[in-house]
Scaffold this motif. Structure first.
Motif, mmCIF file in Angstrom:
data_model
loop_
_atom_site.group_PDB
_atom_site.id
_atom_site.type_symbol
_atom_site.label_atom_id
_atom_site.label_comp_id
_atom_site.label_asym_id
_atom_site.label_seq_id
_atom_site.Cartn_x
_atom_site.Cartn_y
_atom_site.Cartn_z
ATOM 1 N N PHE A 82 0.822 -1.210 0.000
ATOM 2 C CA PHE A 82 0.000 0.000 0.000
ATOM 3 C C PHE A 82 0.860 1.266 0.000
ATOM 4 O O PHE A 82 0.444 2.298 -0.538
ATOM 5 N N LEU A 83 2.066 1.181 0.566
ATOM 6 C CA LEU A 83 3.015 2.293 0.471
ATOM 7 C C LEU A 83 3.423 2.513 -0.982
ATOM 8 O O LEU A 83 3.413 3.646 -1.490
ATOM 9 N N VAL A 84 3.765 1.434 -1.667
ATOM 10 C CA VAL A 84 4.149 1.516 -3.079
ATOM 11 C C VAL A 84 2.985 2.026 -3.916
ATOM 12 O O VAL A 84 3.165 2.823 -4.846
ATOM 13 N N ASN A 85 1.780 1.581 -3.585
ATOM 14 C CA ASN A 85 0.589 2.014 -4.317
ATOM 15 C C ASN A 85 0.458 3.537 -4.311
ATOM 16 O O ASN A 85 0.109 4.151 -5.325
ATOM 17 N N GLU A 86 0.750 4.160 -3.173
ATOM 18 C CA GLU A 86 0.700 5.623 -3.085
ATOM 19 C C GLU A 86 1.864 6.255 -3.845
ATOM 20 O O GLU A 86 1.695 7.259 -4.533
ATOM 21 N N ASP A 111 -9.781 -4.087 -6.120
ATOM 22 C CA ASP A 111 -9.934 -2.682 -6.527
ATOM 23 C C ASP A 111 -8.578 -2.055 -6.836
ATOM 24 O O ASP A 111 -8.424 -1.339 -7.836
ATOM 25 N N GLU A 112 -7.595 -2.326 -5.968
ATOM 26 C CA GLU A 112 -6.252 -1.777 -6.184
ATOM 27 C C GLU A 112 -5.620 -2.370 -7.444
ATOM 28 O O GLU A 112 -4.916 -1.673 -8.187
ATOM 29 N N ALA A 113 -5.878 -3.651 -7.681
ATOM 30 C CA ALA A 113 -5.358 -4.294 -8.891
ATOM 31 C C ALA A 113 -5.935 -3.632 -10.137
ATOM 32 O O ALA A 113 -5.200 -3.292 -11.077
ATOM 33 N N ILE A 114 -7.249 -3.429 -10.150
ATOM 34 C CA ILE A 114 -7.902 -2.830 -11.321
ATOM 35 C C ILE A 114 -7.397 -1.414 -11.564
ATOM 36 O O ILE A 114 -7.109 -1.029 -12.708
ATOM 37 N N ASN A 115 -7.262 -0.624 -10.506
ATOM 38 C CA ASN A 115 -6.779 0.752 -10.670
ATOM 39 C C ASN A 115 -5.396 0.784 -11.312
ATOM 40 O O ASN A 115 -5.124 1.605 -12.202
ATOM 41 N N ASN A 116 -4.509 -0.093 -10.869
ATOM 42 C CA ASN A 116 -3.157 -0.120 -11.433
ATOM 43 C C ASN A 116 -3.148 -0.669 -12.855
ATOM 44 O O ASN A 116 -2.415 -0.161 -13.713
ATOM 45 N N LEU A 117 -3.952 -1.679 -13.121
ATOM 46 C CA LEU A 117 -3.965 -2.276 -14.456
ATOM 47 C C LEU A 117 -4.642 -1.365 -15.477
ATOM 48 O O LEU A 117 -4.250 -1.344 -16.653
ATOM 49 N N LYS A 118 -5.623 -0.586 -15.042
ATOM 50 C CA LYS A 118 -6.203 0.428 -15.935
ATOM 51 C C LYS A 118 -5.156 1.477 -16.286
ATOM 52 O O LYS A 118 -5.086 1.964 -17.418
ATOM 53 N N ARG A 119 -4.326 1.800 -15.301
ATOM 54 C CA ARG A 119 -3.234 2.753 -15.537
ATOM 55 C C ARG A 119 -2.234 2.181 -16.550
ATOM 56 O O ARG A 119 -1.716 2.907 -17.404
ATOM 57 N N VAL A 120 -1.987 0.883 -16.471
ATOM 58 C CA VAL A 120 -1.062 0.220 -17.397
ATOM 59 C C VAL A 120 -1.517 0.408 -18.837
ATOM 60 O O VAL A 120 -0.738 0.823 -19.707
ATOM 61 N N VAL A 121 -2.790 0.094 -19.108
ATOM 62 C CA VAL A 121 -3.266 0.141 -20.499
ATOM 63 C C VAL A 121 -3.476 1.576 -20.977
ATOM 64 O O VAL A 121 -3.514 1.828 -22.184
ATOM 65 N N GLU A 122 -3.612 2.518 -20.039
ATOM 66 C CA GLU A 122 -3.643 3.933 -20.431
ATOM 67 C C GLU A 122 -2.256 4.383 -20.889
ATOM 68 O O GLU A 122 -2.111 5.091 -21.885
ATOM 69 N N LEU A 123 -1.233 3.962 -20.137
ATOM 70 C CA LEU A 123 0.137 4.380 -20.438
ATOM 71 C C LEU A 123 0.715 3.646 -21.642
ATOM 72 O O LEU A 123 1.514 4.207 -22.391
ATOM 73 N N LYS A 124 0.316 2.384 -21.813
ATOM 74 C CA LYS A 124 0.846 1.582 -22.927
ATOM 75 C C LYS A 124 -0.292 0.736 -23.509
ATOM 76 O O LYS A 124 -0.455 -0.438 -23.163
ATOM 77 N N PRO A 125 -1.086 1.323 -24.395
ATOM 78 C CA PRO A 125 -2.280 0.643 -24.915
ATOM 79 C C PRO A 125 -1.999 -0.663 -25.654
ATOM 80 O O PRO A 125 -2.890 -1.508 -25.764
ATOM 81 N N ASP A 126 -0.776 -0.840 -26.166
ATOM 82 C CA ASP A 126 -0.476 -2.061 -26.917
ATOM 83 C C ASP A 126 0.169 -3.145 -26.045
ATOM 84 O O ASP A 126 0.644 -4.163 -26.563
ATOM 85 N N PHE A 127 0.172 -2.948 -24.726
ATOM 86 C CA PHE A 127 0.773 -3.929 -23.807
ATOM 87 C C PHE A 127 -0.258 -5.015 -23.525
ATOM 88 O O PHE A 127 -1.126 -4.870 -22.667
ATOM 89 N N VAL A 128 -0.151 -6.111 -24.248
ATOM 90 C CA VAL A 128 -1.198 -7.130 -24.222
ATOM 91 C C VAL A 128 -1.370 -7.750 -22.838
ATOM 92 O O VAL A 128 -2.497 -8.042 -22.405
#
Length: 382
Positions: A82-86, A111-128
């Protein structure tokens, strides 16, 4: 002797988690379990070697020590995640978010997983892999249409990737769209004919579709095709652990009983569990997050601990390139620790004897190259 048990509560932000740790002297394991509001989230389990004292009795102090260590490691892990998450919320690199999303997902912090993974595909849309993990997170949350959207996006990027097709088949089955489920599973088998999990899932889908409109809740007849695919799954090396044996026994019991409601529930459950079977652990992901963003220097003993875990993974999966790459990284990190210790030791030598030219030369050489070594290490870890 009786088992040793520890209990603690840990508060993170506005949430409270309960951590229970104990050892089982009959099985020689120490295990931590984490709960939130009574709901089980995840567990961590390690075997230990029995140590005896001079009177040939089990060393109780040793058992207390390893139980406390496991308990403390689990508490620390929750705090660190949770420290890393912040810390990484504003970071515009996809990989840290992917690693954290993967670790959160494996521990049911959905919820924390989804928030980070949504961030992943926003930053790199082609990261399968980001789209696949996001789909799995939505699946765990029973948001099946969102999961399908994520898997379809992954399919758009990699249309010939059989695992994505398999995931789509399983998820469409959850929505009772058996036609779509069958289509994607058959496509997966066209690309990879020996894909036993997809064949097993297709057997389930065909069976479920055949009884979907049957209102008779009495015993159902299990098709021979499904039985064959189930036997193939049972033989696979990846399903030979005690965990999977227990799961398959429960499935077999439901099949033998034949009651429609129980058979359907058992098949859907085992199908979902197989889809979440990881072909690689998240040990290196957690190590990376703690090393890069954990807020404090990793001690040498902690590095040795991670090295032991990753070495064990390599021995079990020595044909996987990822594992060898991860082992190389942790050895490089250990080199950094020895590099830093060497500088301190050369400096100590020059303090004892300021005229010792060899120590002076070695100190200067390492000081000049220290920054370059750190740049190299961080470049590899990014």
């Amino acid at each position: 002797m009786k088992g040793i048990g520890l209990r603690d509560k840990i508060s993170v932000d506005s949430r409270e988690f309960q951590v229970h740790t104990g050892n089982d002297p009959l099985k020689n394991i120490v295990k931590s379990e984490v709960f939130e509001k009574g709901k089980f989230l995840f567990s961590a389990e390690d075997p230990y070697s029995v140590r005896e004292n001079k009177e040939t009795e089990i060393d109780e102090e040793y058992l207390k020590d390893i139980t406390f260590e496991q308990h403390q490691n689990t508490l620390d892990e929750i705090k660190i995640l949770f420290l890393v998450n912040e810390k990484i919320k504003q970071i515009r690199q996809h990989l840290p978010h992917f690693r954290l999303g993967k670790v959160f997902l494996n521990r049911n912090f959905i919820d924390e997983a989804i928030n980070n993974l949504k961030r992943v595909v926003e930053l790199k849309p082609d990261f399968v892999r980001g789209h696949i993990k996001l789909g799995l997170a939505y699946f765990k949350q029973t948001k099946y249409m969102d999961a399908i959207k994520a898997f379809l996006q992954a399919h758009k990027i990699e249309p010939e990737y059989p695992d994505i097709l398999n995931n789509l088949g399983v998820t469409y089955a959850k929505t009772n769209n058996f036609a779509a489920a069958s289509k994607f599973l058959k496509k997966a088998l066209e690309i990879k004919p020996n894909f036993k999990e997809a064949n097993f899932n297709l057997g389930i889908v065909l069976f479920l579709s055949s009884i979907a409109d049957d209102e008779d809740e009495s015993k159902v007849i299990i098709p021979a095709r499904f039985i064959r695919s189930f036997k193939e799954i049972l033989k696979m090396s990846s399903f030979q652990s005690k965990y999977w044996h227990e799961r398959f026994i429960l499935t077999q019991q439901a099949l033998e009983e034949g009651k429609k409601k129980n058979v359907v529930a058992a098949l859907e459950k085992i199908q979902s569990e197989i889809m979440f079977q990881e072909d690689s652990s998240d040990i290196m992901d957690y190590f990376f997050l703690q090393f890069m963003f954990g807020g404090s220097e990793l001690k040498h003993t902690k590095l040795d601990f991670f090295e032991e875990l990753i070495t064990a993974e390599v021995e079990r999966n020595n044909t996987y390139a990822d594992y060898w790459n991860e082992l190389g990284i942790i050895h490089l990190v250990q080199c950094r620790e020895y590099f830093t210790k060497a500088i301190a030791e050369f400096e100590k030598s020059t303090k004892i004897d300021p005229d010792f030219e060899t120590a002076q030369k070695n100190t200067e050489l390492l000081r000049h190259n220290k920054q370059g070594f750190l740049i190299l290490l961080r470049a590899i870890l990014k």
